[in-house]
Write an enzyme that holds these catalytic residues in place. Structure first.
Site, mmCIF file in Angstrom:
data_model
loop_
_atom_site.group_PDB
_atom_site.id
_atom_site.type_symbol
_atom_site.label_atom_id
_atom_site.label_comp_id
_atom_site.label_asym_id
_atom_site.label_seq_id
_atom_site.Cartn_x
_atom_site.Cartn_y
_atom_site.Cartn_z
ATOM 1 N N HIS A 126 0.820 -1.218 0.000
ATOM 2 C CA HIS A 126 0.000 0.000 0.000
ATOM 3 C C HIS A 126 0.848 1.260 0.000
ATOM 4 C CE1 HIS A 126 0.765 0.674 4.294
ATOM 5 N NE2 HIS A 126 0.299 -0.535 4.577
ATOM 6 N N CYS A 143 2.623 -4.908 6.651
ATOM 7 C CA CYS A 143 2.450 -4.673 5.218
ATOM 8 C C CYS A 143 3.737 -4.169 4.582
ATOM 9 C CB CYS A 143 1.335 -3.643 4.992
ATOM 10 S SG CYS A 143 -0.288 -4.214 5.563
#
Length: 168
Positions: A126, A143
């Site tokens: 992301h 992430c």
């Protein structure tokens, strides 16, 4: 492995992509070579997009706030290691745009269960979101993060089903 220089890869990408650059839009259309594999190397904080053995784009990344070792349990702040696949897209991500990684796999779930814990989930590649962030310090909950500008291109280039290899 064939390799483009950063400038060459960017020229190829920009020359092959059609940008939907209306005011404020975060979506674009990519018409370049298909991304057939994503490789993430945690040790040097790098992500590479490949078309077979040809490097299309390299990126500097930030990882889970506890970067050493593979993700094993919910809340451990680690980025997984192993072979996964892109399995979903989130155009409304709190972190600009995101593409999901299918962690946990069967092996990850079995290990966590054997230890009496949950494996966690919701692992994405992301953007940085609305916060101003600098390169360097790992900050995600497991992430892989890139700048919003980079994520705009990655979101257009990487399709569901693409393998993601994450190495220590």
């Amino acid at each position: 492995m064939e390799k483009f220089t950063r400038r060459g890869a960017l020229s190829l990408t920009l020359g092959s992509a059609a940008f939907a650059m209306g005011c404020g839009t975060k979506f674009m259309t990519y018409r370049g070579p298909q991304v057939t594999r994503v490789e993430i190397q945690k040790s040097n904080r790098a992500m590479y997009l490949f078309h077979h053995n040809v490097l299309l784009e390299p990126y500097e990344v930030q990882l889970g706030f506890t970067a050493e070792g593979p993700k094993q349990f919910e809340g451990d702040g680690k980025t997984p290691e192993g072979r996964y696949h892109i399995d979903r897209r989130n155009p409304n991500s709190d972190f600009y745009l995101s593409v999901g990684i299918d962690y946990p796999n069967a092996e990850d779930r079995a290990y966590a269960e054997a230890m009496g814990k949950k494996p966690g989930g919701d692992i994405f590649i992301h953007g940085w979101g609305d916060k101003r962030r600098g390169r360097g310090k790992d900050w995600t909950a497991g992430c892989v993060a890139v700048t919003n500008r980079e994520m705009k291109l990655i979101y257009a280039m990487v399709q569901n089903g693409v393998p993601v290899d994450i190495f220590a």
